[in-house]
Design an enzyme around this catalytic site. Structure first.
Site, PDB file in Angstrom:
ATOM      1  N   GLN A   1       0.773  -1.220   0.050  1.00 48.20           N
ATOM      2  CA  GLN A   1       0.004   0.096  -0.028  1.00 48.20           C
ATOM      3  C   GLN A   1       0.700   1.256   0.042  1.00 48.20           C
ATOM      4  O   GLN A   1       0.297   2.341  -0.066  1.00 48.20           O
ATOM      5  CB  GLN A   1      -0.853   0.074   1.302  1.00 48.20           C
ATOM      6  CG  GLN A   1      -1.793  -1.190   1.158  1.00 48.20           C
ATOM      7  CD  GLN A   1      -2.413  -1.393   2.746  1.00 48.20           C
ATOM      8  OE1 GLN A   1      -3.444  -0.657   3.073  1.00 48.20           O
ATOM      9  NE2 GLN A   1      -1.679  -2.038   3.560  1.00 48.20           N
TER      10      GLN A   1
ATOM     11  N   VAL B   1       3.566   4.177  -1.190  1.00 48.32           N
ATOM     12  CA  VAL B   1       3.896   4.673  -2.621  1.00 48.32           C
ATOM     13  C   VAL B   1       5.100   5.359  -2.710  1.00 48.32           C
ATOM     14  O   VAL B   1       5.715   5.962  -3.603  1.00 48.32           O
ATOM     15  CB  VAL B   1       2.787   5.900  -2.587  1.00 48.32           C
ATOM     16  CG1 VAL B   1       1.502   5.435  -2.699  1.00 48.32           C
ATOM     17  CG2 VAL B   1       3.054   6.927  -1.393  1.00 48.32           C
TER      18      VAL B   1
ATOM     19  N   HIS C   1      -1.622   1.566  -4.387  1.00 43.99           N
ATOM     20  CA  HIS C   1      -1.962   2.879  -4.169  1.00 43.99           C
ATOM     21  C   HIS C   1      -1.064   3.804  -4.924  1.00 43.99           C
ATOM     22  O   HIS C   1      -0.963   4.944  -4.859  1.00 43.99           O
ATOM     23  CB  HIS C   1      -2.029   3.332  -2.677  1.00 43.99           C
ATOM     24  CG  HIS C   1      -2.855   2.637  -1.913  1.00 43.99           C
ATOM     25  ND1 HIS C   1      -3.066   2.643  -0.416  1.00 43.99           N
ATOM     26  CD2 HIS C   1      -3.944   1.980  -2.200  1.00 43.99           C
ATOM     27  CE1 HIS C   1      -3.974   1.702  -0.043  1.00 43.99           C
ATOM     28  NE2 HIS C   1      -4.717   1.321  -1.071  1.00 43.99           N
TER      29      HIS C   1
ATOM     30  N   CYS D   1      -1.878  13.537 -14.812  1.00 40.95           N
ATOM     31  CA  CYS D   1      -2.718  14.531 -15.086  1.00 40.95           C
ATOM     32  C   CYS D   1      -4.357  14.117 -14.163  1.00 40.95           C
ATOM     33  O   CYS D   1      -4.625  12.799 -14.291  1.00 40.95           O
ATOM     34  CB  CYS D   1      -3.314  14.586 -16.397  1.00 40.95           C
ATOM     35  SG  CYS D   1      -4.491  15.849 -16.587  1.00 40.95           S
TER      36      CYS D   1
ATOM     37  N   CYS E   1      -7.183  13.747 -17.291  1.00 47.23           N
ATOM     38  CA  CYS E   1      -6.948  12.972 -18.408  1.00 47.23           C
ATOM     39  C   CYS E   1      -6.029  11.584 -18.031  1.00 47.23           C
ATOM     40  O   CYS E   1      -6.022  10.315 -18.423  1.00 47.23           O
ATOM     41  CB  CYS E   1      -6.389  13.235 -19.759  1.00 47.23           C
ATOM     42  SG  CYS E   1      -4.494  13.692 -19.606  1.00 47.23           S
TER      43      CYS E   1
ATOM     44  N   CYS F   1      -1.049  19.582 -17.492  1.00 41.51           N
ATOM     45  CA  CYS F   1      -0.932  18.910 -18.438  1.00 41.51           C
ATOM     46  C   CYS F   1      -1.330  19.641 -20.171  1.00 41.51           C
ATOM     47  O   CYS F   1      -1.901  20.558 -19.869  1.00 41.51           O
ATOM     48  CB  CYS F   1      -2.063  17.800 -18.504  1.00 41.51           C
ATOM     49  SG  CYS F   1      -2.177  16.450 -19.586  1.00 41.51           S
TER      50      CYS F   1
ATOM     51  N   GLY G   1       3.026  -4.398   9.066  1.00 45.49           N
ATOM     52  CA  GLY G   1       3.126  -2.742   9.152  1.00 45.49           C
ATOM     53  C   GLY G   1       1.860  -2.149   8.681  1.00 45.49           C
ATOM     54  O   GLY G   1       1.895  -1.096   8.086  1.00 45.49           O
TER      55      GLY G   1
ATOM     56  N   SER H   1      -2.438  -1.163   9.136  1.00 49.87           N
ATOM     57  CA  SER H   1      -3.656  -1.263  10.211  1.00 49.87           C
ATOM     58  C   SER H   1      -4.851  -1.725   9.543  1.00 49.87           C
ATOM     59  O   SER H   1      -5.552  -1.966  10.127  1.00 49.87           O
ATOM     60  CB  SER H   1      -4.134   0.298  10.441  1.00 49.87           C
ATOM     61  OG  SER H   1      -4.373   1.192   9.323  1.00 49.87           O
TER      62      SER H   1
ATOM     63  N   ASN I   1       3.866  -6.767  13.557  1.00 51.96           N
ATOM     64  CA  ASN I   1       3.569  -5.314  13.742  1.00 51.96           C
ATOM     65  C   ASN I   1       3.765  -5.167  15.301  1.00 51.96           C
ATOM     66  O   ASN I   1       3.389  -5.994  16.036  1.00 51.96           O
ATOM     67  CB  ASN I   1       2.028  -5.095  13.416  1.00 51.96           C
ATOM     68  CG  ASN I   1       1.404  -3.749  13.741  1.00 51.96           C
ATOM     69  OD1 ASN I   1       1.877  -3.046  14.351  1.00 51.96           O
ATOM     70  ND2 ASN I   1       0.595  -3.317  12.611  1.00 51.96           N
TER      71      ASN I   1
HETATM   72  N1  APR Z   1       7.000  -1.988  12.198  1.00 51.22           N
HETATM   73  C1  APR Z   1       5.854  -2.504  11.980  1.00 51.22           C
HETATM   74  N2  APR Z   1       4.716  -2.044  11.855  1.00 51.22           N
HETATM   75  C2  APR Z   1       4.780  -0.619  12.405  1.00 51.22           C
HETATM   76  C3  APR Z   1       5.838  -0.114  12.648  1.00 51.22           C
HETATM   77  C4  APR Z   1       7.116  -0.583  12.773  1.00 51.22           C
HETATM   78  N3  APR Z   1       8.190   0.132  12.864  1.00 51.22           N
HETATM   79  N4  APR Z   1       5.409   1.313  13.262  1.00 51.22           N
HETATM   80  C5  APR Z   1       4.076   1.208  13.170  1.00 51.22           C
HETATM   81  N5  APR Z   1       3.560   0.149  12.526  1.00 51.22           N
HETATM   82  C6  APR Z   1       2.068  -0.154  12.253  1.00 51.22           C
HETATM   83  C7  APR Z   1       1.225   0.407  13.276  1.00 51.22           C
HETATM   84  O1  APR Z   1       1.027  -0.259  14.361  1.00 51.22           O
HETATM   85  C8  APR Z   1      -0.089   0.339  12.170  1.00 51.22           C
HETATM   86  O2  APR Z   1      -0.916  -0.582  12.726  1.00 51.22           O
HETATM   87  O3  APR Z   1       1.982   0.176  11.022  1.00 51.22           O
HETATM   88  C9  APR Z   1       0.428   0.295  10.860  1.00 51.22           C
HETATM   89  C10 APR Z   1       0.369   1.698  10.171  1.00 51.22           C
HETATM   90  O4  APR Z   1      -1.103   1.971   9.894  1.00 51.22           O
HETATM   91  P1  APR Z   1      -1.420   3.142   8.935  1.00 51.22           P
HETATM   92  O5  APR Z   1      -0.631   4.353   9.319  1.00 51.22           O
HETATM   93  O6  APR Z   1      -2.998   3.055   9.133  1.00 51.22           O
HETATM   94  O7  APR Z   1      -1.178   2.826   7.595  1.00 51.22           O
HETATM   95  P2  APR Z   1      -1.535   1.759   6.341  1.00 51.22           P
HETATM   96  O8  APR Z   1      -2.184   0.489   7.015  1.00 51.22           O
HETATM   97  O9  APR Z   1      -0.363   1.436   5.349  1.00 51.22           O
HETATM   98  O10 APR Z   1      -2.630   2.704   5.865  1.00 51.22           O
HETATM   99  C11 APR Z   1      -3.250   2.287   4.524  1.00 51.22           C
HETATM  100  O11 APR Z   1      -4.234   4.488   4.146  1.00 51.22           O
HETATM  101  O12 APR Z   1      -3.742   6.742   4.323  1.00 51.22           O
HETATM  102  C12 APR Z   1      -3.972   5.586   3.347  1.00 51.22           C
HETATM  103  O13 APR Z   1      -3.291   5.278   1.322  1.00 51.22           O
HETATM  104  C13 APR Z   1      -2.690   4.957   2.345  1.00 51.22           C
HETATM  105  O14 APR Z   1      -1.595   3.161   1.981  1.00 51.22           O
HETATM  106  C14 APR Z   1      -2.320   4.017   3.073  1.00 51.22           C
HETATM  107  C15 APR Z   1      -3.391   3.350   3.633  1.00 51.22           C
END
Ligand code: APR
Length: 236
Positions: A102, A104, A120, A128, A131, A146, A185, A187, A211
């Site tokens: 997820q 980028v 993502h 753009c 388009c 663009c 890592g 949520s 995590n």
């Molecule tokens: N190692 C592993 N996990 C970790 C660490 C670490 N050092 N530090 C934090 N985390 C965990 C947190 O406990 C949490 O569960 O990483 C997770 C981060 O969660 P989010 O910030 O919600 O990120 P993500 O799940 O990638 O979000 C998904 O949401 O905002 C959009 O498009 C964006 O791709 C992103 C999507």
């Protein structure tokens, strides 16, 4: 990290012929890239959900562009960590390894992973807003606009937008064929990305979660630690 759980995870890995690593912002956190949710996800008091939307871009283009300028600087200064590298090295074994991310920021690719599905999009490219043409395909003229008259924007997927079809199909295919999923890592609250884990659970594919604050509710094996430590140990 539990010794027995780690030993089980290593055994599962040894028996795996096709591993999918499903990664989120926590994977990049150990490289110094802030996660989205939680205190360090804020930028000047804004939450990602307030900035990463088409409506935010359309109403205050400068603010959104500035946020991405800052995020690009953070990503440019970041280096892939030992966990990214250990995962990339797994490709040299007989095991197929596909990364569904997820993120980028391109850190998996910079570490050497070659089979990376970016659900993502990528912060490293522009396209753009009207388009969809990428900056590379439209080299002439103003870098911010663009030739069709639309505004250039980061090549990422914002809230409320569809995922790139090709990436989504590739991710579904990988989840349908793999025999082990390593979730690192995330949520796991953002859809449809998180639904891939439901598919794996329905297929009864073993899922290992790495995590420090585990979130998954399906039966999984959990390594409650940072990505850099968990992946180094697992693949070490
Ligand atoms: N190692 C592993 N996990 C970790 C660490 C670490 N050092 N530090 C934090 N985390 C965990 C947190 O406990 C949490 O569960 O990483 C997770 C981060 O969660 P989010 O910030 O919600 O990120 P993500 O799940 O990638 O979000 C998904 O949401 O905002 C959009 O498009 C964006 O791709 C992103 C999507």
């Amino acid at each position: 990290m539990g010794g027995a759980d780690l030993a089980t995870a290593v055994r599962w890995l040894e028996n795996s012929r096709f591993l999918v690593a499903f990664t989120g912002a926590g994977m990049s956190a150990d490289s110094g890239v802030p996660t989205f949710r939680g205190a360090d996800g804020l930028w000047r008091g804004y939450r990602a959900e307030e900035l990463a939307t088409p409506a935010a871009f359309e109403s205050d283009r400068e603010k959104v562009i500035e946020w991405y300028r800052w995020r690009r600087e953070v990503v440019a200064a970041a280096q892939p960590h030992r966990g990214h590298q250990a995962l990339a090295r797994e490709e040299t074994t007989e095991r197929r390894v596909t990364v569904i991310t997820q993120n980028v920021d391109g850190l998996h690719q910079r570490a050497g992973s070659s089979d990376v599905i970016e659900l993502h999009g990528s912060i490293l490219i522009n396209r753009c807003h009207r388009c969809g043409r990428s900056r590379e395909d439209d080299q002439k003229g103003d870098p911010d606009w663009c030739s069709c008259g639309g505004a250039m924007r980061p090549g990422v997927v914002w809230f409320g937008e569809s995922l790139p079809q090709q990436a989504w199909r590739a991710a579904e295919t990988a989840i349908a064929a793999c025999d082990l999923v390593l979730v690192v890592g995330t949520s796991a609250v953002v859809q449809p990305a998180a639904s891939l884990l439901e598919i794996a659970a329905t297929r009864r594919i073993p899922i290992i979660e790495v995590n420090p604050r585990p979130v998954l509710t399906h039966p999984v094996l959990t390594l409650s630690c940072r990505a850099v430590d968990g992946l180094s140990e697992l693949f070490g």
